[in-house]
Design a protein around this motif. Structure first.
Motif, PDB file in Angstrom:
ATOM      1  N   GLY A   1      -7.828  18.358  36.476  1.00 49.74           N
ATOM      2  CA  GLY A   1      -8.765  17.967  37.394  1.00 49.74           C
ATOM      3  C   GLY A   1      -8.010  16.535  37.925  1.00 49.74           C
ATOM      4  O   GLY A   1      -8.342  16.219  39.060  1.00 49.74           O
ATOM      5  N   VAL A   2      -7.411  16.001  37.146  1.00 48.30           N
ATOM      6  CA  VAL A   2      -6.828  14.700  37.434  1.00 48.30           C
ATOM      7  C   VAL A   2      -5.447  15.053  38.521  1.00 48.30           C
ATOM      8  O   VAL A   2      -5.370  14.277  39.616  1.00 48.30           O
ATOM      9  CB  VAL A   2      -6.002  13.851  36.355  1.00 48.30           C
ATOM     10  CG1 VAL A   2      -5.118  12.741  36.707  1.00 48.30           C
ATOM     11  CG2 VAL A   2      -6.982  13.382  35.574  1.00 48.30           C
ATOM     12  N   LEU A   3      -4.866  16.281  38.120  1.00 51.26           N
ATOM     13  CA  LEU A   3      -3.908  16.856  39.079  1.00 51.26           C
ATOM     14  C   LEU A   3      -4.430  17.116  40.473  1.00 51.26           C
ATOM     15  O   LEU A   3      -4.080  16.963  41.457  1.00 51.26           O
ATOM     16  CB  LEU A   3      -2.831  17.798  38.536  1.00 51.26           C
ATOM     17  CG  LEU A   3      -2.061  18.575  39.369  1.00 51.26           C
ATOM     18  CD1 LEU A   3      -0.983  17.653  39.721  1.00 51.26           C
ATOM     19  CD2 LEU A   3      -1.599  19.582  38.638  1.00 51.26           C
ATOM     20  N   LEU A   4      -5.697  17.723  40.512  1.00 47.48           N
ATOM     21  CA  LEU A   4      -6.326  18.336  41.625  1.00 47.48           C
ATOM     22  C   LEU A   4      -6.752  17.477  42.466  1.00 47.48           C
ATOM     23  O   LEU A   4      -7.253  17.315  43.575  1.00 47.48           O
ATOM     24  CB  LEU A   4      -7.096  19.511  41.253  1.00 47.48           C
ATOM     25  CG  LEU A   4      -6.518  20.689  40.654  1.00 47.48           C
ATOM     26  CD1 LEU A   4      -7.586  21.708  40.380  1.00 47.48           C
ATOM     27  CD2 LEU A   4      -5.510  21.189  41.506  1.00 47.48           C
ATOM     28  N   GLY A   5      -7.357  16.193  41.781  1.00 50.60           N
ATOM     29  CA  GLY A   5      -8.218  15.056  42.370  1.00 50.60           C
ATOM     30  C   GLY A   5      -9.656  15.492  42.296  1.00 50.60           C
ATOM     31  O   GLY A   5     -10.292  14.580  42.486  1.00 50.60           O
ATOM     32  N   PHE A   6     -10.093  16.378  41.893  1.00 50.74           N
ATOM     33  CA  PHE A   6     -11.508  16.791  41.481  1.00 50.74           C
ATOM     34  C   PHE A   6     -11.637  17.843  40.375  1.00 50.74           C
ATOM     35  O   PHE A   6     -10.867  18.738  40.385  1.00 50.74           O
ATOM     36  CB  PHE A   6     -12.293  17.061  42.725  1.00 50.74           C
ATOM     37  CG  PHE A   6     -11.642  18.615  43.381  1.00 50.74           C
ATOM     38  CD1 PHE A   6     -12.538  19.621  43.428  1.00 50.74           C
ATOM     39  CD2 PHE A   6     -10.564  18.508  43.839  1.00 50.74           C
ATOM     40  CE1 PHE A   6     -12.224  20.846  44.109  1.00 50.74           C
ATOM     41  CE2 PHE A   6      -9.844  19.638  44.621  1.00 50.74           C
ATOM     42  CZ  PHE A   6     -10.782  20.714  44.531  1.00 50.74           C
ATOM     43  N   SER A   7     -12.390  17.668  39.455  1.00 49.66           N
ATOM     44  CA  SER A   7     -12.597  18.239  38.365  1.00 49.66           C
ATOM     45  C   SER A   7     -13.281  19.710  38.564  1.00 49.66           C
ATOM     46  O   SER A   7     -13.042  20.581  37.506  1.00 49.66           O
ATOM     47  CB  SER A   7     -13.374  17.292  36.922  1.00 49.66           C
ATOM     48  OG  SER A   7     -14.559  16.939  37.568  1.00 49.66           O
ATOM     49  N   GLY A   8     -14.319  19.821  39.570  1.00 50.10           N
ATOM     50  CA  GLY A   8     -15.141  21.177  39.568  1.00 50.10           C
ATOM     51  C   GLY A   8     -14.265  22.010  39.504  1.00 50.10           C
ATOM     52  O   GLY A   8     -14.113  23.332  39.068  1.00 50.10           O
ATOM     53  N   ALA A   9     -13.035  21.990  40.570  1.00 56.23           N
ATOM     54  CA  ALA A   9     -12.085  23.038  40.823  1.00 56.23           C
ATOM     55  C   ALA A   9     -11.243  23.518  39.283  1.00 56.23           C
ATOM     56  O   ALA A   9     -10.941  24.614  39.056  1.00 56.23           O
ATOM     57  CB  ALA A   9     -11.251  22.792  42.011  1.00 56.23           C
ATOM     58  N   ALA A  10     -10.992  22.296  38.789  1.00 51.68           N
ATOM     59  CA  ALA A  10     -10.306  22.557  37.618  1.00 51.68           C
ATOM     60  C   ALA A  10     -10.899  23.292  36.532  1.00 51.68           C
ATOM     61  O   ALA A  10     -10.549  24.405  35.824  1.00 51.68           O
ATOM     62  CB  ALA A  10      -9.943  21.503  36.700  1.00 51.68           C
ATOM     63  N   LEU A  11     -12.411  23.109  36.449  1.00 50.48           N
ATOM     64  CA  LEU A  11     -13.241  24.033  35.255  1.00 50.48           C
ATOM     65  C   LEU A  11     -13.141  25.274  35.963  1.00 50.48           C
ATOM     66  O   LEU A  11     -13.405  26.284  35.076  1.00 50.48           O
ATOM     67  CB  LEU A  11     -14.772  23.259  35.350  1.00 50.48           C
ATOM     68  CG  LEU A  11     -15.804  24.017  34.659  1.00 50.48           C
ATOM     69  CD1 LEU A  11     -15.223  24.137  33.182  1.00 50.48           C
ATOM     70  CD2 LEU A  11     -17.091  23.310  34.794  1.00 50.48           C
ATOM     71  N   LEU A  12     -13.279  25.495  37.080  1.00 42.40           N
ATOM     72  CA  LEU A  12     -13.429  27.039  37.750  1.00 42.40           C
ATOM     73  C   LEU A  12     -12.008  27.607  37.499  1.00 42.40           C
ATOM     74  O   LEU A  12     -12.087  28.912  37.282  1.00 42.40           O
ATOM     75  CB  LEU A  12     -13.888  26.846  39.289  1.00 42.40           C
ATOM     76  CG  LEU A  12     -15.327  26.787  39.504  1.00 42.40           C
ATOM     77  CD1 LEU A  12     -15.542  26.389  40.981  1.00 42.40           C
ATOM     78  CD2 LEU A  12     -16.069  28.368  39.228  1.00 42.40           C
ATOM     79  N   LEU A  13     -10.946  26.968  37.824  1.00 47.65           N
ATOM     80  CA  LEU A  13      -9.688  27.723  37.498  1.00 47.65           C
ATOM     81  C   LEU A  13      -9.626  28.055  36.085  1.00 47.65           C
ATOM     82  O   LEU A  13      -9.118  29.236  35.768  1.00 47.65           O
ATOM     83  CB  LEU A  13      -8.745  26.707  38.047  1.00 47.65           C
ATOM     84  CG  LEU A  13      -7.227  27.165  38.124  1.00 47.65           C
ATOM     85  CD1 LEU A  13      -7.126  28.410  38.956  1.00 47.65           C
ATOM     86  CD2 LEU A  13      -6.273  26.310  38.712  1.00 47.65           C
ATOM     87  N   VAL A  14      -9.780  27.295  35.151  1.00 43.76           N
ATOM     88  CA  VAL A  14      -9.613  27.694  33.808  1.00 43.76           C
ATOM     89  C   VAL A  14     -10.646  28.529  33.411  1.00 43.76           C
ATOM     90  O   VAL A  14     -10.244  29.702  32.658  1.00 43.76           O
ATOM     91  CB  VAL A  14     -10.128  26.226  32.873  1.00 43.76           C
ATOM     92  CG1 VAL A  14      -9.993  26.780  31.521  1.00 43.76           C
ATOM     93  CG2 VAL A  14      -8.753  25.107  33.275  1.00 43.76           C
ATOM     94  N   GLY A  15     -11.828  28.567  33.849  1.00 47.18           N
ATOM     95  CA  GLY A  15     -12.833  29.617  33.529  1.00 47.18           C
ATOM     96  C   GLY A  15     -12.632  31.089  33.894  1.00 47.18           C
ATOM     97  O   GLY A  15     -12.535  31.982  33.501  1.00 47.18           O
TER      98      GLY A  15
END
Length: 593
Positions: free
Chosen positions: A491-505
């Protein structure tokens, strides 16, 4: 740690004769890694068993396209900073021009996958899949000659659409061959590519139709991606439970029976320090009793419902296995997500379509003020839908418990309690203003476990088995408190954590939740299932990639809230089921894993 063992805790890897040799920490770490990640992937991935000719290549290509979509999400920030943003015609979408063609390729691949599944699926899937492909091809290619630079684009699109209409019924009567997917992808991709090239003609007049068409497509596909996004939100909770179970199984072989009390003492101390730090940093206004009261209701409801369900299942000699609860969630997750979304979806579509139709009338929207109240109807129906689905899950939980399926009953009941608690405003109104917060739930559950430790210690019933059980729950609660660590660095790399949670999931679900695709039936043969599994994952990844590149949820269906809903409902339900199962096993002095 979650599991306990009723017998002596013998170390693994000991030779047949001679003194036992304690396993090394490297063996412990490799065991946790294997049971947390490698085993679920091996058991839940798509398996090449009885696949027809060419399907393996299609699946491999699907994995490549999925990885490319994930790469677009990861690189969305650098792309937005370095590439030109398309804002021609005042659209203000802000889509990096360099990412337009990769999105078109992903869209064409997903459409061709669904079309191939339609060829081999039941008749209704053939109709829906063909219509879906024709709509996408028509939206991109069937444009006026003036806006596409001539008759070439619409004629090529119409020819490709006609070929699809002819090809689907013809190929349904024949055996599967390797060239079917390349041909379908060529037809779909040719129509979309021709449309994208023809749209470049609009740049002459200052309009860029490609980003606008991508926006329309992503907004339409976004509704189909909502169930997968909801399930993806629960992936972190599932990984947390699996990691805890794996750590417990390894710790049983490293810890002697007498050391179980020391392990419990250390974990109690660490959890108290963690709780102290958490309470010291909370806001007494926004994180006070308005969060603790709903959390108390949910924990009490989960405990009561779980106890009754387990008592019912024990009549059939069934007990839950914590290590299998993640699989149980995977079996019910998609139907629950579809149920939560499908009831409100027609109302949302109605709220969007009616104002447009009303504007075409003689008096326009001004003479029909009731049209403005339709969006409020969607909000009004949220709690009734959640209550209805929650009660339905509780009924199914009772049936599963009576059938001796303790794990399934416990997961169904826990998720049902969370949904009913979310809809508590139907009964309590505004008297309980707080929301259901996972951190508050974890805090209350930890207090319950600590109280159980104190009670059993005072009554001198704290055996090594119970000590390891309580230690397992405390370990799980500690991991839950930092469950977002898996997605936070991304999420830090992307700039927003929502997409990070979705990408991992999404990645986790594709690698571990594809078990349905390995089955087969007369209506849904295995090749069709494999193609539908890939279509579901790739379609959601396409919408996520577009949203990450645009960074504006108002231009498409915003997936982040649905991932958060999945984390709250499905993830919290899974964690609640795990805690109830472990506490029940520890209290009765039996192993839980």
């Amino acid at each position: 740690m979650v599991g306990v063992s009723a017998g002596p805790l013998a170390p693994v890897g000991a030779p047949a004769a001679g003194p036992a040799r304690r396993p090394r920490l490297r063996t412990f770490a490799s065991g946790v890694l294997r049971q947390t990640l490698l085993d679920p992937v091996r058991e839940g991935r798509l398996r090449d068993q009885g696949w027809p000719e060419g399907l393996r290549a299609v699946v491999l290509a699907g994995y490549v396209v999925f990885a490319a979509g994930g790469l677009l999400v990861v690189l969305s920030g650098p792309l937005r900073r370095s590439a030109a943003l398309s804002t021609a015609g005042g659209s203000g979408l802000g889509l990096p021009t360099a990412a337009a063609w990769p999105l078109v390729v992903m869209l064409s691949f997903v459409t061709a996958l669904l079309l191939l599944a339609a060829v081999r699926g039941p008749w209704w899937l053939a109709v829906l899949g063909t219509l879906f492909a024709l709509v996408q091809m028509g939206v991109w290619s069937l444009r006026s000659p003036s806006s596409s630079g001539g008759w070439g684009t619409p004629l090529l699109g119409a020819a490709a659409m006609l070929a699809v209409v002819v090809l689907v019924p013809v190929r349904r009567r024949r055996r599967s061959t390797w060239w079917e997917f390349p041909l379908l992808w060529a037809l779909v991709g040719g129509a979309l590519a021709a449309g994208a090239v023809g749209m470049r003609h609009g740049r002459t007049f200052g309009f860029d139709f490609v980003p606008v068409t991508l926006q329309l497509t992503a907004a339409t596909l976004g509704f189909l991606a909502l169930p997968a996004a909801t399930i993806a939100g629960a992936a972190v909770a599932e990984i947390t439970v699996r990691a805890t179970v794996a750590a417990t199984r390894g710790a049983q072989q490293l810890t002697r029976a007498r050391a179980a009390f020391a392990v419990l003492g250390v974990l109690v101390g660490l959890r108290l320090l963690q709780l102290g730090h958490q309470l010291a940093g909370r806001d007494p206004v926004s994180q006070g009793w308005n969060l603790l009261l709903p959390a108390l209701l949910v924990v009490a409801g989960t405990g009561v419902a779980g106890g009754l369900l387990l008592a019912t299942a024990r009549r059939r000699g069934a007990v839950p296995v914590v290590g299998d609860l993640g699989d149980e969630l995977g079996a019910i997750g998609f139907p629950v997500a579809v149920a939560l979304i499908a009831v409100n979806l027609p109302v949302q579509l109605l709220a969007a379509a009616v104002p447009v139709l009303a504007a075409l009338g003689p008096g326009g929207v001004e003479d029909q003020t009731w049209v403005n109240d339709l969006p409020l109807l969607v909000e009004v129906l949220v709690d009734p839908v959640r209550a209805l689905v929650g009660v339905g899950l509780l009924v199914l939980a009772v049936r599963a418990a009576r059938a001796g399926r303790a794990g399934r009953a416990l997961v169904l009941g826990s998720v049902g309690v969370v949904l009913v608690a979310l809809a508590r405003s139907l009964v309590l109104g505004d008297r309980v203003a707080g929301t259901t917060d996972p951190d508050a739930l974890n805090l209350v559950a930890t207090v319950v476990v600590l109280a159980a430790v104190v009670v059993t210690s005072v009554r001198r019933r704290l055996t090594p088995v119970r000590a390891l059980g309580f230690a397992g729950v405390l370990t799980l609660s500690a991991l839950v408190a930092h469950r977002t660590l898996l997605a936070d660095p991304l999420g830090v790399l992307l700039g927003f954590s929502g997409a990070a949670l979705l990408l991992v999931g999404l990645t986790w679900d594709l690698l571990t939740g594809a078990g349905w695709g390995n089955g087969s039936s007369a209506r849904f043969p295995r090749p069709t299932r494999v193609l539908l599994v890939l279509t579901n994952s790739l379609l959601t990844m396409t919408v996520l990639a577009y949203a990450a590149l645009v960074r504006d949820g108002s231009t498409t269906v915003y997936l982040d809230p649905y991932a958060e809903l999945g984390d709250l409902v499905l993830g919290t339900g899974l964690l609640g089921a795990a805690v109830v199962a472990v506490l029940d096993a520890a209290w009765r002095g039996r192993p839980a894993v």
